[in-house]
Design an enzyme around this catalytic site. Structure first.
Site, PDB file in Angstrom:
ATOM      1  N   LYS A 130     -10.054 -36.117  39.293  1.00 56.63           N
ATOM      2  CA  LYS A 130      -9.547 -35.980  40.666  1.00 56.63           C
ATOM      3  C   LYS A 130      -9.872 -34.615  41.260  1.00 56.63           C
ATOM      4  O   LYS A 130      -9.833 -34.447  42.488  1.00 56.63           O
ATOM      5  CB  LYS A 130      -8.038 -36.224  40.709  1.00 56.63           C
ATOM      6  CG  LYS A 130      -7.190 -35.170  40.038  1.00 56.63           C
ATOM      7  CD  LYS A 130      -5.716 -35.486  40.142  1.00 56.63           C
ATOM      8  CE  LYS A 130      -4.859 -34.422  39.473  1.00 56.63           C
ATOM      9  NZ  LYS A 130      -5.008 -33.083  40.081  1.00 56.63           N
ATOM     10  N   ASP A 131     -10.192 -33.624  40.441  1.00 59.08           N
ATOM     11  CA  ASP A 131     -10.508 -32.286  40.935  1.00 59.08           C
ATOM     12  C   ASP A 131     -11.999 -32.066  41.153  1.00 59.08           C
ATOM     13  O   ASP A 131     -12.399 -30.998  41.633  1.00 59.08           O
ATOM     14  CB  ASP A 131      -9.989 -31.216  39.959  1.00 59.08           C
ATOM     15  CG  ASP A 131      -8.476 -31.146  39.904  1.00 59.08           C
ATOM     16  OD1 ASP A 131      -7.844 -31.442  40.934  1.00 59.08           O
ATOM     17  OD2 ASP A 131      -7.938 -30.814  38.833  1.00 59.08           O
ATOM     18  N   ARG A 179      -2.490 -36.523  50.736  1.00 65.91           N
ATOM     19  CA  ARG A 179      -2.337 -37.943  50.368  1.00 65.91           C
ATOM     20  C   ARG A 179      -0.867 -38.308  50.262  1.00 65.91           C
ATOM     21  O   ARG A 179      -0.417 -39.330  50.801  1.00 65.91           O
ATOM     22  CB  ARG A 179      -3.058 -38.193  49.035  1.00 65.91           C
ATOM     23  CG  ARG A 179      -2.801 -39.561  48.418  1.00 65.91           C
ATOM     24  CD  ARG A 179      -3.376 -39.631  47.006  1.00 65.91           C
ATOM     25  NE  ARG A 179      -2.755 -38.672  46.111  1.00 65.91           N
ATOM     26  CZ  ARG A 179      -1.650 -38.900  45.407  1.00 65.91           C
ATOM     27  NH1 ARG A 179      -1.025 -40.073  45.505  1.00 65.91           N
ATOM     28  NH2 ARG A 179      -1.155 -37.988  44.604  1.00 65.91           N
ATOM     29  N   ARG A 180      -0.098 -37.480  49.560  1.00 65.02           N
ATOM     30  CA  ARG A 180       1.331 -37.756  49.412  1.00 65.02           C
ATOM     31  C   ARG A 180       2.072 -37.597  50.738  1.00 65.02           C
ATOM     32  O   ARG A 180       2.942 -38.403  51.072  1.00 65.02           O
ATOM     33  CB  ARG A 180       1.936 -36.825  48.360  1.00 65.02           C
ATOM     34  CG  ARG A 180       1.488 -37.108  46.939  1.00 65.02           C
ATOM     35  CD  ARG A 180       1.974 -36.029  45.996  1.00 65.02           C
ATOM     36  NE  ARG A 180       1.627 -36.301  44.603  1.00 65.02           N
ATOM     37  CZ  ARG A 180       1.323 -35.359  43.721  1.00 65.02           C
ATOM     38  NH1 ARG A 180       1.322 -34.087  44.080  1.00 65.02           N
ATOM     39  NH2 ARG A 180       1.018 -35.682  42.477  1.00 65.02           N
ATOM     40  N   ARG A 220       2.156 -25.257  46.151  1.00 67.33           N
ATOM     41  CA  ARG A 220       1.001 -25.309  45.265  1.00 67.33           C
ATOM     42  C   ARG A 220       1.295 -24.524  43.991  1.00 67.33           C
ATOM     43  O   ARG A 220       2.347 -23.929  43.840  1.00 67.33           O
ATOM     44  CB  ARG A 220      -0.242 -24.756  45.971  1.00 67.33           C
ATOM     45  CG  ARG A 220      -0.792 -25.689  47.050  1.00 67.33           C
ATOM     46  CD  ARG A 220      -2.270 -25.469  47.331  1.00 67.33           C
ATOM     47  NE  ARG A 220      -3.019 -25.406  46.091  1.00 67.33           N
ATOM     48  CZ  ARG A 220      -3.741 -24.350  45.706  1.00 67.33           C
ATOM     49  NH1 ARG A 220      -3.803 -23.264  46.459  1.00 67.33           N
ATOM     50  NH2 ARG A 220      -4.391 -24.370  44.566  1.00 67.33           N
ATOM     51  N   ARG A 225       5.420 -24.950  39.869  1.00 64.89           N
ATOM     52  CA  ARG A 225       6.135 -25.761  40.853  1.00 64.89           C
ATOM     53  C   ARG A 225       7.547 -26.101  40.368  1.00 64.89           C
ATOM     54  O   ARG A 225       8.489 -26.151  41.158  1.00 64.89           O
ATOM     55  CB  ARG A 225       5.332 -27.028  41.161  1.00 64.89           C
ATOM     56  CG  ARG A 225       4.173 -26.765  42.099  1.00 64.89           C
ATOM     57  CD  ARG A 225       3.477 -28.040  42.495  1.00 64.89           C
ATOM     58  NE  ARG A 225       2.138 -28.100  41.934  1.00 64.89           N
ATOM     59  CZ  ARG A 225       1.270 -29.068  42.178  1.00 64.89           C
ATOM     60  NH1 ARG A 225       1.619 -30.082  42.949  1.00 64.89           N
ATOM     61  NH2 ARG A 225       0.066 -29.056  41.646  1.00 64.89           N
ATOM     62  N   CYS A 263     -11.164 -32.276  52.016  1.00 69.05           N
ATOM     63  CA  CYS A 263      -9.903 -32.050  51.298  1.00 69.05           C
ATOM     64  C   CYS A 263      -8.674 -32.234  52.181  1.00 69.05           C
ATOM     65  O   CYS A 263      -7.565 -32.293  51.668  1.00 69.05           O
ATOM     66  CB  CYS A 263      -9.894 -30.670  50.644  1.00 69.05           C
ATOM     67  SG  CYS A 263      -9.874 -29.306  51.814  1.00 69.05           S
TER      68      CYS A 263
END
Length: 311
Positions: free
Chosen positions: A83-84, A133-134, A151, A157, A244
């Site tokens: 995903k990165d 996305r979230r 982030r 986090r 992005c």
């Protein structure tokens, strides 16, 4: 087959990234007991920067220093979360994927100190996430909740959550599993509730293209289903040419009988427009499936939607 005596593995230096490397070292040791491995940690610009990733050029901020270390010959193998890895451009010249490891959980997890589920959260609850996305999906399904930018690696986090910077967090369940904290999830969200990012839960092993010894040594770690799913998903994202700040989600699934499907979505940042496509491969190969799903969304207006989002 000639197996190298030592494989130097370059990775981001976060605890989660190093846990991913340990999985690779463990599986490699089981496959080739005589091989020695050495970790070459790097800190990427994406790890150092706590602002908007768009200012650094997007997700490549998490991979370019790793790529440079590999290409300079200072390491032999890179471990990435798929995903990165940017899919809107090719891998750096001179490198190749040697294997995709068996896929981990692709779902997102809600972490709430009181153990509440997403539907139980009161209006105004602050959800810590910087994922577009979230944010888009929460805006569509739970507009009464507030997303606050957050982030940093998972541990950082969680510290911010404990400090009161947010009331709850959204993290990848696979990430919680990898750092040994799966019990923190108060709810694991279904893919229908929160469609995952492209490449979720898959680790990719990247080598220099001319390093046949390392490629031969690690290729047998690969999982066929993970390769098919990653290929379909990355081709989908490549055709869409999302950036992005584009809320794009999707996942391919290999069924027990071998059938492959791909479901994908494109959102506006406010969640008010959602484009959906879901196709089965049938006779199509994974890359063609990814292309077909992307074209289906482009026909619905995905190009204008993506291009209309500031980058």
């Amino acid at each position: 087959m000639s197996v190298p005596d030592l494989i130097r593995i370059v990775s981001r230096s976060s605890p989660m990234a190093l846990a991913q490397v340990e999985r690779v070292r463990s599986e490699l040791a089981a496959l080739h007991p005589g091989i020695r491995t050495e970790v070459v940690p790097v800190t990427t610009s994406g790890d150092r920067w706590m602002g908007d990733l768009a200012a650094l050029g997007g997700k490549g901020a998490f991979t370019k220093e790793v790529d440079a270390t590999l290409l300079a010959g200072e390491a032999d193998l890179a471990v990435h979360c798929v995903k990165d890895i940017p899919a809107d451009r090719p891998l750096p010249a001179g490198t190749t994927f040697a294997a995709f490891l068996a896929r981990d959980d692709i779902r997102d997890a809600l972490i709430h100190p009181g153990g509440l589920t997403l539907d139980e959260l009161p209006a105004g609850t602050r959800i810590g996430t910087s994922s577009v996305r979230r944010v888009a999906q929460l805006a569509a399904s739970h507009p009464e909740l507030e997303c606050v930018p957050m982030r940093g690696n998972a541990g950082r986090r969680l510290e911010k959550l404990a400090a009161g910077d947010a009331d709850a967090l959204l993290l990848a369940q696979s990430g919680l599993d990898r750092i040994g904290r799966p019990e923190l999830a108060s709810e694991i969200l279904s893919v229908e509730t929160m469609c995952p990012p492209i490449g979720a839960g898959i680790l990719a092993l990247q080598c220099r293209a001319d390093d046949t010894a390392t490629i031969d040594a690690v290729s047998d770690l690969g999982d066929t289903n993970a390769w098919r799913e990653a290929t379909a998903e990355r081709m989908f994202l490549h055709v869409l040419q999302g950036h992005c700040n584009s809320p794009i989600a999707g996942y391919a699934r290999s069924e027990r009988g071998g059938d492959l499907s791909l479901r994908a979505c494109v959102f506006t940042p406010d969640g008010k427009t959602v484009l959906n496509a879901h196709e089965w491969a049938g006779p199509l190969d994974p890359a063609t499936l990814g292309t077909s799903v992307a074209v289906a969304l482009l026909r619905q207006g995905a190009r204008d939607l993506i291009d209309g989002i500031a980058y």
